[in-house]
Design an enzyme around this catalytic site. Sequence first.
Site, mmCIF file in Angstrom:
data_model
loop_
_atom_site.group_PDB
_atom_site.id
_atom_site.type_symbol
_atom_site.label_atom_id
_atom_site.label_comp_id
_atom_site.label_asym_id
_atom_site.label_seq_id
_atom_site.Cartn_x
_atom_site.Cartn_y
_atom_site.Cartn_z
ATOM 1 N N SER A 1 0.820 -1.203 0.000
ATOM 2 C CA SER A 1 0.000 0.000 0.000
ATOM 3 C C SER A 1 0.858 1.259 0.000
ATOM 4 O O SER A 1 1.919 1.312 0.629
ATOM 5 C CB SER A 1 -0.908 0.007 1.238
ATOM 6 O OG SER A 1 -1.573 1.253 1.374
ATOM 7 N N TYR B 1 -2.075 5.438 -4.498
ATOM 8 C CA TYR B 1 -3.084 6.474 -4.338
ATOM 9 C C TYR B 1 -2.571 7.727 -5.032
ATOM 10 O O TYR B 1 -1.380 8.063 -4.937
ATOM 11 C CB TYR B 1 -3.340 6.781 -2.858
ATOM 12 C CG TYR B 1 -4.220 5.796 -2.140
ATOM 13 C CD1 TYR B 1 -5.519 5.544 -2.577
ATOM 14 C CD2 TYR B 1 -3.760 5.129 -1.005
ATOM 15 C CE1 TYR B 1 -6.335 4.654 -1.900
ATOM 16 C CE2 TYR B 1 -4.581 4.238 -0.320
ATOM 17 C CZ TYR B 1 -5.869 3.999 -0.785
ATOM 18 O OH TYR B 1 -6.677 3.120 -0.125
ATOM 19 N N THR C 1 -5.571 2.639 -7.246
ATOM 20 C CA THR C 1 -6.879 2.637 -6.609
ATOM 21 C C THR C 1 -7.663 3.846 -7.090
ATOM 22 O O THR C 1 -7.218 4.983 -6.945
ATOM 23 C CB THR C 1 -6.744 2.663 -5.076
ATOM 24 O OG1 THR C 1 -6.127 1.444 -4.649
ATOM 25 C CG2 THR C 1 -8.106 2.767 -4.412
ATOM 26 N N LYS D 1 -7.980 -0.633 -9.549
ATOM 27 C CA LYS D 1 -8.700 -1.249 -8.440
ATOM 28 C C LYS D 1 -9.871 -0.370 -8.034
ATOM 29 O O LYS D 1 -9.690 0.809 -7.699
ATOM 30 C CB LYS D 1 -7.769 -1.456 -7.238
ATOM 31 C CG LYS D 1 -8.439 -2.107 -6.024
ATOM 32 C CD LYS D 1 -7.438 -2.315 -4.901
ATOM 33 C CE LYS D 1 -8.049 -3.012 -3.707
ATOM 34 N NZ LYS D 1 -9.037 -2.162 -2.997
ATOM 35 N N HIS E 1 -14.184 -1.646 -2.340
ATOM 36 C CA HIS E 1 -13.268 -1.271 -1.260
ATOM 37 C C HIS E 1 -13.686 -1.920 0.060
ATOM 38 O O HIS E 1 -13.553 -1.328 1.131
ATOM 39 C CB HIS E 1 -13.198 0.253 -1.102
ATOM 40 C CG HIS E 1 -11.844 0.762 -0.697
ATOM 41 N ND1 HIS E 1 -10.904 1.189 -1.599
ATOM 42 C CD2 HIS E 1 -11.270 0.902 0.520
ATOM 43 C CE1 HIS E 1 -9.820 1.585 -0.964
ATOM 44 N NE2 HIS E 1 -10.009 1.412 0.341
#
Length: 363
Positions: free
Chosen positions: A111, A133, A159, A236, A260
């Site tokens: 992440s 992100y 994402t 995603k 999510h």
Amino acid sequence: MPPDVPPPVCVADVERSAARRLPREVHDFVAGGSGDESAMRANRDALDRVRVVPRILAGSDSPDTATALLGVEASMPVAVAPMAYQRLLHPQAERAAARAARAAGVPYVISTLSSDPLEEVAEAGGTTWFQLYWLRDRARVTELVRRAEEAGCRALVLTVDVPVMGRRLRDVRNGFALPSTVTAANLGTGTDGVPHIARAGVSAVAAHTGLAFEAAIGWSDLAWLRALTALPLVLKGVLDPRDAHQAVESGVDGVIVSNHGGRQLSSAPASVTALPGVVEAVGGRCSVLFDSGIRSGTDILRALALGADGVLCGRPVLWGLATDGEAGVGLVLGLLRTELTEALQLSGCGDVAAARALATVVG
């Protein structure tokens, strides 16, 4: 494990074990969804309604769970989903989970908000992908992509369902903030690395992401990112077949059907109900992975039968990490593989490809 508690035999057992160990606010941070949590509940309810029609006289003594995910061999059609701030669950954090994924032979998705630097996680893991992100500072986006490339990550997972963080009422009620020992290690200092400040009635995590993330990204930004890197690119958070079609036209290598985990739009459909439409829309032109609600090998079988190439597993990995670190994550991944093997046997499938040819009914 206390001597009077039997060893876990399924993911639900591991979740109960983790709940006994974690502070309530940390458990709520992991377990909770957005709004009234109806999207999170819908994920479980919809998966349970998918019934897989077994084939007969087609079984195998030892079904082969191995497959390829984004061109990389995996021991089963599972990757560990990207999840933030794993040091909340265990001191060895993402590195422990990545080592367990490596031992299990499955990809681990790092992440952007990991509490260990992505380079250390990539070194600990086997096949790693990096989840991105979109930050307000595009130079920082470029920096993260280059770091992921240099660390040996094999894919980039963008994402796209968090323009802002969904309002998660458990965190708001708890005034949840990260302790000083847990930070977004990949972001450092500056606007996108500001500390979390505890305030009653406010989720400090949401406040932080509101400062760090760019909400107004579009297809032109995806085109820029596609030109920036040669890594396989995966989106995603895709639910609408129209978006899946446009993603393929934009040159992505995969999409992840996901709401999510019920943590964003609280009225979003269950991810599994969106899966067949996305599979049809991409028409085999890119990989389709499924995320949101995987709790068993039977759930993996359901996703395969509906056309997914594989799944991402999220919260169960965190329950394992909280329970027993690397060994706990290994236990969860081992349980999933054991259950998937049995599910393949019971459905008359010798391998993953056969599972993708199974019929399903909704009941």
